[in-house]
Write an enzyme that holds these catalytic residues in place. Structure first.
Site, short mmCIF file in Angstrom:
data_model
loop_
_atom_site.label_atom_id
_atom_site.label_comp_id
_atom_site.label_asym_id
_atom_site.label_seq_id
_atom_site.Cartn_x
_atom_site.Cartn_y
_atom_site.Cartn_z
CD GLU A 45 -44.82 -1.03 -16.09
OE1 GLU A 45 -44.12 -1.70 -15.31
OE2 GLU A 45 -45.92 -0.52 -15.76
CE LYS A 119 -42.51 -1.06 -11.88
NZ LYS A 119 -43.64 -1.85 -12.45
CB CYS A 155 -45.82 1.41 -13.35
SG CYS A 155 -47.56 0.96 -13.08
#
Length: 307
Positions: A45, A119, A155
């Protein structure tokens, strides 16, 4: 999907030096292809800057770029030269100054960007509406490639079963999870295996290693998990590459090493009528940790939350 080799490149970054991290990423991409014959390579990430940058959303917007753009061009050339699929994560400029997405770019072996995922569940620390710097993404797609159907999460997204289930329902065979995860190894291991097993998909998960500009230190332990929740590869806490060959017929047996046939499908066996009440606002009956007061400084803690 076809049978192919997926690789996790686990490297430490130079905080906030986009070009240095691009150059390093290309060197390690070449290594993954030469030494592991990797056909899909996943980086951690926000690999161009590190997760906590110490910058405001406006300053971060100035540092990075759109995609395609300065954050991807060299990696796109490398992917084309090597004929490999690459998942290259970076903060990415939005349409207005201060709008920054935490993104993953899926680059094809022709060097073109196949898809971009922003995200959808930023960690509370990073969310702009909670005082951070990341604008929340709103879409999660599955991309058909020459290797198979690939979905992307980032994540903290992996803590939300609904997101990976959505990708599986849309046809994902492989879910990639670039991460800069600071919680325990057990949570990292559990969520990767659960998302793979919940949805009968491969999970290819690369975690950061080393420090970022906020003084956080990442523990690595990237892993590749198959659709019956078995780790095919496991990294340590240092810079390294792991790789595994992904079998296009992974659900024959109920567990690794067994000849007992698997007789169930978690997607087909869902009781859809039961789930109507899921899509409503809710919160845990248990109170999360201390709600720290916001200041003008980036908080180095996992306890910061929206209030």
């Amino acid at each position: 999907m076809k049978e192919f080799t997926a690789a996790c490149v686990q490297i430490a970054i130079t905080p906030n030096d986009v070009q240095a991290n691009l150059d390093k990423g290309i060197t390690w991409l070449e290594k993954a292809v030469a030494e592991y014959e990797a056909e899909l390579v996943l980086f951690p990430e926000t690999v161009t800057t590190g997760f906590v940058t110490g910058l405001s959303a406006e300053e971060l917007w100035e540092l990075v770029d759109e995609a395609p753009g300065r954050i991807t061009h060299d990696m796109q050339k490398a992917a084309r030269s090597l004929g490999v699929h690459v998942v290259w994560p970076s903060y990415r400029r939005g349409p207005e100054r201060g709008v920054v997405y935490n993104s993953a770019m899926l680059i094809g072996p022709d060097g073109e960007i196949i898809g971009i995922y922003d995200k959808t569940h930023p960690f509370p620390l990073e969310r702009r509406d909670c005082g951070g710097w990341t604008t929340i993404g709103s879409r999660a797609e599955v991309y058909d490639t020459a290797l198979g159907s690939i979905g992307m999460i980032i994540c903290y997204d992996g803590d939300f079963p609904e997101l990976s289930r959505l990708l599986a329902v849309k046809g994902a065979e492989v879910i990639v999870r670039p991460a800069a995860l600071l919680r325990s190894f057990d949570i990292w291991y559990l969520t990767n295996c659960a998302r793979a097993y919940d949805n009968h998909v491969y999970v290819v998960a690369t975690n950061s290693v080393g420090p970022d500009a906020g003084g956080n230190y990442y523990f690595g332990h990237s892993m590749i998990v198959n659709p019956i929740a078995w780790r095919l590869a496991q990294a340590r806490g240092s810079e390294e590459i792991i790789a595994a060959r992904l079998d296009p017929d992974p659900l024959r047996y109920v567990t690794w090493g067994s000849k007992s046939l698997q007789s169930f499908d978690h997607l087909e066996d869902r009781n859809l009528a039961l789930y109507e009440e899921i899509l409503k606002e809710a919160r845990s009956r248990f109170e999360p940790g201390t709600r720290l007061a916001r200041t003008g400084q980036v908080q180095r803690t996992s306890e910061v939350r929206c209030t």
